[in-house]
Design a protein around this motif. Sequence first.
Motif, PDB file in Angstrom:
ATOM      1  N   VAL A 113      20.597  88.176  43.490  1.00 30.55           N
ATOM      2  CA  VAL A 113      20.440  88.239  44.865  1.00 30.55           C
ATOM      3  C   VAL A 113      21.483  88.479  45.741  1.00 30.55           C
ATOM      4  CG1 VAL A 113      19.146  87.164  46.735  1.00 30.55           C
ATOM      5  CG2 VAL A 113      18.303  87.098  44.769  1.00 30.55           C
ATOM      6  N   SER A 114      21.693  89.297  46.539  1.00 29.09           N
ATOM      7  CA  SER A 114      22.748  89.322  47.243  1.00 29.09           C
ATOM      8  C   SER A 114      22.425  89.213  48.979  1.00 29.09           C
ATOM      9  CB  SER A 114      23.584  90.823  47.418  1.00 29.09           C
ATOM     10  OG  SER A 114      24.503  91.006  48.409  1.00 29.09           O
ATOM     11  N   SER A 115      22.347  87.889  49.192  1.00 30.20           N
ATOM     12  CA  SER A 115      21.714  87.568  50.600  1.00 30.20           C
ATOM     13  C   SER A 115      22.735  88.182  51.679  1.00 30.20           C
ATOM     14  CB  SER A 115      21.893  85.952  50.673  1.00 30.20           C
ATOM     15  OG  SER A 115      23.195  85.442  50.551  1.00 30.20           O
ATOM     16  N   SER A 116      22.314  88.659  52.597  1.00 30.08           N
ATOM     17  CA  SER A 116      23.034  89.419  53.687  1.00 30.08           C
ATOM     18  C   SER A 116      22.444  88.705  55.224  1.00 30.08           C
ATOM     19  CB  SER A 116      22.747  90.705  53.788  1.00 30.08           C
ATOM     20  OG  SER A 116      21.490  90.978  53.855  1.00 30.08           O
ATOM     21  N   ILE A 117      23.123  88.552  56.121  1.00 29.73           N
ATOM     22  CA  ILE A 117      23.132  87.957  57.444  1.00 29.73           C
ATOM     23  C   ILE A 117      22.856  89.233  58.421  1.00 29.73           C
ATOM     24  CG2 ILE A 117      23.669  86.410  59.204  1.00 29.73           C
ATOM     25  CD1 ILE A 117      25.092  85.056  57.110  1.00 29.73           C
ATOM     26  N   ASP A 118      21.766  89.440  59.185  1.00 30.17           N
ATOM     27  CA  ASP A 118      21.645  90.454  60.141  1.00 30.17           C
ATOM     28  C   ASP A 118      21.933  89.791  61.480  1.00 30.17           C
ATOM     29  OD1 ASP A 118      21.111  92.552  58.438  1.00 30.17           O
ATOM     30  OD2 ASP A 118      18.994  91.877  58.318  1.00 30.17           O
ATOM     31  N   GLU A 251      42.966 100.629  69.584  1.00 28.10           N
ATOM     32  CA  GLU A 251      42.806 101.207  68.187  1.00 28.10           C
ATOM     33  C   GLU A 251      42.105 100.287  67.263  1.00 28.10           C
ATOM     34  OE1 GLU A 251      46.803  99.906  68.930  1.00 28.10           O
ATOM     35  OE2 GLU A 251      45.674 100.963  70.766  1.00 28.10           O
ATOM     36  N   ARG A 252      41.695  98.835  67.673  1.00 28.06           N
ATOM     37  CA  ARG A 252      41.104  98.007  67.187  1.00 28.06           C
ATOM     38  C   ARG A 252      40.128  97.073  68.199  1.00 28.06           C
ATOM     39  NH1 ARG A 252      45.679  97.180  64.531  1.00 28.06           N
ATOM     40  NH2 ARG A 252      45.936  95.265  65.767  1.00 28.06           N
ATOM     41  N   VAL A 253      38.972  96.775  67.770  1.00 29.17           N
ATOM     42  CA  VAL A 253      38.264  96.052  68.822  1.00 29.17           C
ATOM     43  C   VAL A 253      37.700  94.680  67.944  1.00 29.17           C
ATOM     44  CG1 VAL A 253      37.849  97.645  70.305  1.00 29.17           C
ATOM     45  CG2 VAL A 253      36.231  97.153  68.400  1.00 29.17           C
ATOM     46  N   TRP A 254      37.452  93.819  68.805  1.00 33.10           N
ATOM     47  CA  TRP A 254      36.897  92.647  68.214  1.00 33.10           C
ATOM     48  C   TRP A 254      35.248  92.716  68.424  1.00 33.10           C
ATOM     49  CZ3 TRP A 254      40.435  88.144  70.327  1.00 33.10           C
ATOM     50  CH2 TRP A 254      41.633  88.125  69.472  1.00 33.10           C
ATOM     51  N   VAL A 255      34.424  92.323  67.450  1.00 35.07           N
ATOM     52  CA  VAL A 255      32.905  91.945  67.590  1.00 35.07           C
ATOM     53  C   VAL A 255      32.371  90.431  67.282  1.00 35.07           C
ATOM     54  CG1 VAL A 255      30.871  92.855  66.723  1.00 35.07           C
ATOM     55  CG2 VAL A 255      32.567  94.515  66.918  1.00 35.07           C
ATOM     56  N   VAL A 256      32.183  90.083  68.335  1.00 31.98           N
ATOM     57  CA  VAL A 256      31.855  88.782  68.304  1.00 31.98           C
ATOM     58  C   VAL A 256      30.384  88.274  68.054  1.00 31.98           C
ATOM     59  CG1 VAL A 256      32.013  86.129  69.215  1.00 31.98           C
ATOM     60  CG2 VAL A 256      33.684  88.004  69.886  1.00 31.98           C
ATOM     61  N   VAL A 257      30.034  87.594  66.822  1.00 27.46           N
ATOM     62  CA  VAL A 257      28.652  87.544  66.587  1.00 27.46           C
ATOM     63  C   VAL A 257      28.169  85.902  66.573  1.00 27.46           C
ATOM     64  CG1 VAL A 257      26.989  87.510  64.757  1.00 27.46           C
ATOM     65  CG2 VAL A 257      28.706  89.469  64.972  1.00 27.46           C
ATOM     66  N   GLU A 258      27.038  85.730  67.102  1.00 27.88           N
ATOM     67  CA  GLU A 258      26.543  84.165  67.095  1.00 27.88           C
ATOM     68  C   GLU A 258      25.799  84.111  65.768  1.00 27.88           C
ATOM     69  OE1 GLU A 258      26.965  81.912  69.445  1.00 27.88           O
ATOM     70  OE2 GLU A 258      27.888  82.839  70.857  1.00 27.88           O
ATOM     71  N   VAL A 259      26.084  83.371  64.984  1.00 26.60           N
ATOM     72  CA  VAL A 259      25.561  83.020  63.590  1.00 26.60           C
ATOM     73  C   VAL A 259      24.818  81.643  63.574  1.00 26.60           C
ATOM     74  CG1 VAL A 259      26.020  82.785  61.073  1.00 26.60           C
ATOM     75  CG2 VAL A 259      27.183  84.605  62.614  1.00 26.60           C
ATOM     76  N   PRO A 260      23.637  81.609  63.131  1.00 19.88           N
ATOM     77  CA  PRO A 260      23.027  80.119  63.088  1.00 19.88           C
ATOM     78  C   PRO A 260      23.875  79.144  62.186  1.00 19.88           C
ATOM     79  CG  PRO A 260      21.336  82.012  62.796  1.00 19.88           C
ATOM     80  CD  PRO A 260      22.933  82.574  62.780  1.00 19.88           C
ATOM     81  N   GLU A 261      24.035  78.060  62.597  1.00 14.92           N
ATOM     82  CA  GLU A 261      24.547  77.033  61.870  1.00 14.92           C
ATOM     83  C   GLU A 261      24.282  76.984  60.538  1.00 14.92           C
ATOM     84  OE1 GLU A 261      25.722  72.226  62.645  1.00 14.92           O
ATOM     85  OE2 GLU A 261      24.124  73.172  63.724  1.00 14.92           O
ATOM     86  N   ALA A 262      22.778  77.143  60.144  1.00 18.98           N
ATOM     87  CA  ALA A 262      22.592  77.074  58.772  1.00 18.98           C
ATOM     88  C   ALA A 262      22.945  78.121  57.948  1.00 18.98           C
ATOM     89  CB  ALA A 262      21.112  77.015  58.801  1.00 18.98           C
ATOM     90  N   GLN A 263      23.422  79.211  58.496  1.00 19.78           N
ATOM     91  CA  GLN A 263      23.998  80.325  57.747  1.00 19.78           C
ATOM     92  C   GLN A 263      25.371  80.147  57.650  1.00 19.78           C
ATOM     93  OE1 GLN A 263      21.812  83.753  59.743  1.00 19.78           O
ATOM     94  NE2 GLN A 263      20.257  83.473  58.009  1.00 19.78           N
ATOM     95  N   GLY A 264      26.033  79.460  58.524  1.00 21.90           N
ATOM     96  CA  GLY A 264      27.671  79.349  58.544  1.00 21.90           C
ATOM     97  C   GLY A 264      28.051  79.282  57.096  1.00 21.90           C
TER      98      GLY A 264
END
Length: 509
Positions: A113-118, A251-264
């Motif tokens: 299983v390769s768990s992924s986060i969307d 040239e580069r940018v940041w993408v800031v994502v809110e991730v649930p604490e349980a998946q941290g």
Amino acid sequence: MNRASVLTLAAIGVALAVGGFYAGRALNLPSRDLGRLGEGTASTTTDADRKVLYWHDPMVPGRRFDKPGKSPFMDMQLVPVYADEAADAGVKISAGVQQNLGIRMVAAKMTDVSSSIDAVGAVQFDERLNVAVQTRISGYVERLFVRAPMSIVHKGQPLATIFAPEWLGPQNELLALKRAGAAPELIDAARDRLKAMSVPEALLRRSEDAGTAQARFTLDAPADGVVAELGVRDGAAVSPGNTLFRIAGLERVWVVVEVPEAQGAQLVRGQRVSATLQSDAPQTFEGELKEILPQVSADTRTLQARFEVDNRNGRLVPGMLLRLKIAAATASRLVIPAEAVIRTGVRALVIARKDGGAFERREVKLGSELGGDVEILQGLRPGEEVVASGQFLIDSEANLKSALGGMAPPPGTPSTLGATAASSLPAVPVATGTYAAEGTIESVDADSITLSHGPVAALKWPAMTMAFGKPAPNAFSGVRPGDTVHFEFKQGSSTEWELVSVRKMGGAP
């Protein structure tokens, strides 16, 4: 015999057959009886060779007899219980009945299983590419070439013309020394003084070539990017330390994502991420997790992860939304279909098949939900089979078997009432009204009291242990397990007897 009598006898026969079928199912008859229901045959030769522990009435499982005969409770023969049945835990169901009930088995298996986060993230400037444009001299803005924030600029592009009157005096001193033929040391000292005042090298050369002091110079963009901050206007005065422009690189940018604490815990620096534009799915980008910010939002219980995404083509600008798929490490996990799990709210159960073919309830510890499967952390081994459909029917049988087994005396202690005495007790209908008996309290629950009592002559009951309902949860609060009591009871409903009074022998109720 007239027609009415024939129809009456036929109806009685059908009722007895149907009642016997459902009684056998409700009371969890042994596997040999379930086999008869599913297959229609039984092996009498095998039964003759098996050891009988005792006989009992399936309708009253708490009583055991040492000889065969007629039940004192029902108009039926006592049923033998064999040693192999008593020793075998679980519920046995013949192959025919399993097929009729539609029972489907699945095996617990290991799978990679390769768990992924969307997640969805917002594009921001990479602040490590920010460049500040300042002047180190007091002066005035004579002309502004870039007049609005968020304007795109390129390296070397003019931004503004600055007039710096403080540079006129030192430049004139240098020019006077050169005209007077002063010593080279004096000329070099004057030139170093101008450099210390941040006079640009190009401006100094132009002043020496022209022979006149130059106080106007042009600020150029030091890098490609966007004017994220514009701090001046035409005619504005400037002083040392003022930031006139702040240019943010793209040239580069940041993408800031809110991730649930349980998946941290699944996030690790260096993880690769695939991103697509929320507004244009065919456009894809690749990035890398650079930083997990060390704080959790108290309102949303999420933490922020900062991804670096390549943007050399300039298609991403701040404020855009990207849909990210964060891939975690692949791991081998034990899984079963989620439909095979019985969730009680407190525990998770499965119906597992034992080596002997019987079924048993087993408590399991669940892990992550993986689509239609669920991870099993504890309670099963790879290859063990569990019921995926029909498990609720088997679980109800297992519950009933466990409950009836708890009401019976320990194996090997048959009743002192033999078959002859048992058959001499006639079966009579339950009387109405209030009845009295004496007994010992075995346990006290919120809604019932279990008593081991002597015979009740009015109901033709032998001595037994059974539970009586309480009229209220706080009723008879003065009694405890082990007390010998005199009690009165009545029939509270069609299936339950209810206590009316309970009095300790020689004491108050």
